[in-house]
Design a protein around this motif. Structure first.
Motif, PDB file in Angstrom:
ATOM      1  N   MET A 155      -5.870   9.564   1.697  1.00 27.69           N
ATOM      2  CA  MET A 155      -5.569   8.289   2.355  1.00 27.69           C
ATOM      3  C   MET A 155      -5.970   8.304   3.822  1.00 27.69           C
ATOM      4  O   MET A 155      -5.353   7.641   4.648  1.00 27.69           O
ATOM      5  N   ALA A 156      -7.017   9.036   4.153  1.00 31.30           N
ATOM      6  CA  ALA A 156      -7.431   9.179   5.546  1.00 31.30           C
ATOM      7  C   ALA A 156      -7.775   7.838   6.188  1.00 31.30           C
ATOM      8  O   ALA A 156      -7.613   7.669   7.392  1.00 31.30           O
ATOM      9  N   GLY A 157      -8.209   6.857   5.419  1.00 25.30           N
ATOM     10  CA  GLY A 157      -8.581   5.568   5.970  1.00 25.30           C
ATOM     11  C   GLY A 157      -7.414   4.641   6.234  1.00 25.30           C
ATOM     12  O   GLY A 157      -7.535   3.665   6.965  1.00 25.30           O
ATOM     13  N   ASP A 158      -6.259   4.926   5.641  1.00 30.49           N
ATOM     14  CA  ASP A 158      -5.073   4.080   5.810  1.00 30.49           C
ATOM     15  C   ASP A 158      -4.018   4.878   6.568  1.00 30.49           C
ATOM     16  O   ASP A 158      -3.288   5.678   5.992  1.00 30.49           O
ATOM     17  N   ASN A 159      -3.951   4.656   7.870  1.00 28.66           N
ATOM     18  CA  ASN A 159      -3.062   5.447   8.723  1.00 28.66           C
ATOM     19  C   ASN A 159      -1.593   5.304   8.352  1.00 28.66           C
ATOM     20  O   ASN A 159      -0.839   6.272   8.437  1.00 28.66           O
ATOM     21  N   THR A 160      -1.166   4.116   7.945  1.00 29.96           N
ATOM     22  CA  THR A 160       0.231   3.894   7.608  1.00 29.96           C
ATOM     23  C   THR A 160       0.629   4.719   6.392  1.00 29.96           C
ATOM     24  O   THR A 160       1.642   5.419   6.400  1.00 29.96           O
ATOM     25  N   VAL A 161      -0.183   4.642   5.345  1.00 29.84           N
ATOM     26  CA  VAL A 161       0.111   5.376   4.112  1.00 29.84           C
ATOM     27  C   VAL A 161      -0.019   6.874   4.364  1.00 29.84           C
ATOM     28  O   VAL A 161       0.822   7.662   3.911  1.00 29.84           O
ATOM     29  N   GLY A 193       0.820  -1.210   0.000  1.00 28.00           N
ATOM     30  CA  GLY A 193       0.000   0.000   0.000  1.00 28.00           C
ATOM     31  C   GLY A 193       0.851   1.256   0.000  1.00 28.00           C
ATOM     32  O   GLY A 193       0.584   2.209  -0.747  1.00 28.00           O
ATOM     33  N   SER A 194       1.894   1.255   0.823  1.00 29.40           N
ATOM     34  CA  SER A 194       2.786   2.415   0.880  1.00 29.40           C
ATOM     35  C   SER A 194       3.522   2.609  -0.438  1.00 29.40           C
ATOM     36  O   SER A 194       3.634   3.731  -0.941  1.00 29.40           O
ATOM     37  N   MET A 195       4.011   1.524  -1.005  1.00 34.22           N
ATOM     38  CA  MET A 195       4.746   1.623  -2.263  1.00 34.22           C
ATOM     39  C   MET A 195       3.830   2.060  -3.410  1.00 34.22           C
ATOM     40  O   MET A 195       4.243   2.824  -4.285  1.00 34.22           O
ATOM     41  N   GLN A 196       2.585   1.608  -3.397  1.00 35.33           N
ATOM     42  CA  GLN A 196       1.637   2.040  -4.431  1.00 35.33           C
ATOM     43  C   GLN A 196       1.324   3.522  -4.300  1.00 35.33           C
ATOM     44  O   GLN A 196       1.214   4.232  -5.293  1.00 35.33           O
ATOM     45  N   ALA A 197       1.195   4.015  -3.073  1.00 39.11           N
ATOM     46  CA  ALA A 197       0.913   5.432  -2.856  1.00 39.11           C
ATOM     47  C   ALA A 197       2.089   6.290  -3.314  1.00 39.11           C
ATOM     48  O   ALA A 197       1.898   7.319  -3.974  1.00 39.11           O
ATOM     49  N   VAL A 198       3.302   5.874  -2.983  1.00 35.62           N
ATOM     50  CA  VAL A 198       4.487   6.613  -3.420  1.00 35.62           C
ATOM     51  C   VAL A 198       4.590   6.581  -4.940  1.00 35.62           C
ATOM     52  O   VAL A 198       4.887   7.596  -5.578  1.00 35.62           O
ATOM     53  N   SER A 199       4.303   5.432  -5.527  1.00 34.59           N
ATOM     54  CA  SER A 199       4.330   5.314  -6.987  1.00 34.59           C
ATOM     55  C   SER A 199       3.311   6.246  -7.635  1.00 34.59           C
ATOM     56  O   SER A 199       3.610   6.899  -8.646  1.00 34.59           O
ATOM     57  N   ALA A 200       2.125   6.339  -7.062  1.00 36.30           N
ATOM     58  CA  ALA A 200       1.087   7.212  -7.613  1.00 36.30           C
ATOM     59  C   ALA A 200       1.502   8.674  -7.535  1.00 36.30           C
ATOM     60  O   ALA A 200       1.302   9.437  -8.489  1.00 36.30           O
ATOM     61  N   VAL A 201       2.105   9.071  -6.423  1.00 32.07           N
ATOM     62  CA  VAL A 201       2.561  10.455  -6.272  1.00 32.07           C
ATOM     63  C   VAL A 201       3.652  10.762  -7.294  1.00 32.07           C
ATOM     64  O   VAL A 201       3.624  11.802  -7.959  1.00 32.07           O
ATOM     65  N   ILE A 202       4.603   9.863  -7.435  1.00 32.95           N
ATOM     66  CA  ILE A 202       5.695  10.073  -8.391  1.00 32.95           C
ATOM     67  C   ILE A 202       5.153  10.147  -9.812  1.00 32.95           C
ATOM     68  O   ILE A 202       5.558  11.014 -10.592  1.00 32.95           O
ATOM     69  N   HIS A 203       4.228   9.258 -10.140  1.00 32.23           N
ATOM     70  CA  HIS A 203       3.659   9.247 -11.486  1.00 32.23           C
ATOM     71  C   HIS A 203       2.921  10.554 -11.785  1.00 32.23           C
ATOM     72  O   HIS A 203       3.106  11.161 -12.848  1.00 32.23           O
ATOM     73  N   LYS A 204       2.088  11.009 -10.838  1.00 35.71           N
ATOM     74  CA  LYS A 204       1.339  12.251 -11.048  1.00 35.71           C
ATOM     75  C   LYS A 204       2.265  13.460 -11.136  1.00 35.71           C
ATOM     76  O   LYS A 204       2.060  14.342 -11.972  1.00 35.71           O
ATOM     77  N   ALA A 205       3.280  13.491 -10.283  1.00 36.15           N
ATOM     78  CA  ALA A 205       4.207  14.630 -10.292  1.00 36.15           C
ATOM     79  C   ALA A 205       5.015  14.680 -11.578  1.00 36.15           C
ATOM     80  O   ALA A 205       5.199  15.751 -12.158  1.00 36.15           O
ATOM     81  N   SER A 206       5.458  13.526 -12.052  1.00 29.67           N
ATOM     82  CA  SER A 206       6.260  13.524 -13.284  1.00 29.67           C
ATOM     83  C   SER A 206       5.397  13.732 -14.519  1.00 29.67           C
ATOM     84  O   SER A 206       5.822  14.397 -15.463  1.00 29.67           O
ATOM     85  N   ALA A 207       4.182  13.197 -14.524  1.00 32.93           N
ATOM     86  CA  ALA A 207       3.302  13.369 -15.683  1.00 32.93           C
ATOM     87  C   ALA A 207       2.885  14.823 -15.861  1.00 32.93           C
ATOM     88  O   ALA A 207       2.700  15.288 -16.991  1.00 32.93           O
TER      89      ALA A 207
END
Length: 87
Positions: free
Chosen positions: A61-67, A28-42
């Motif tokens: 991501m309010a429902g996922d405290n770790t992410v 979940g954490s890696m997917q969130a980081v990947s999404a941020v990187i993808h959106k920022a670079s795109a």
């Protein structure tokens, strides 16, 4: 974690199921980081646009405290660097 996986592999005790078991909590954490990187670079985001993106993703991501905690920590570190540049 990588050292633990390598140790298990060298001992011959690392199976595909074991690898999945150890890696699953971080997906979940890696997917969130990947999404941020993808959106920022795109969108060619830099500076405050990256900070805004990180903050909006953390709120989403309010429902996922770790992410959420990971994204908030990234926002905090990035904002410290950004404010240092502005000073």
């Amino acid at each position: 974690m990588v050292a633990q996986l390598e140790h298990q592999f060298r001992l011959g005790r690392l199976s595909i199921q074991g690898l999945w078991f150890y890696c699953q909590p971080m997906l979940g954490s890696m997917q969130a980081v990947s999404a941020v990187i993808h959106k920022a670079s795109a969108n060619n985001f830099t500076g405050s646009a990256v900070l805004n993106l990180l903050q909006s993703q953390a709120k989403a991501m309010a429902g996922d405290n770790t992410v959420r905690s990971l994204l908030e920590k990234m926002t905090q570190c990035a904002s410290n660097a950004y404010l240092g540049i502005l000073e």
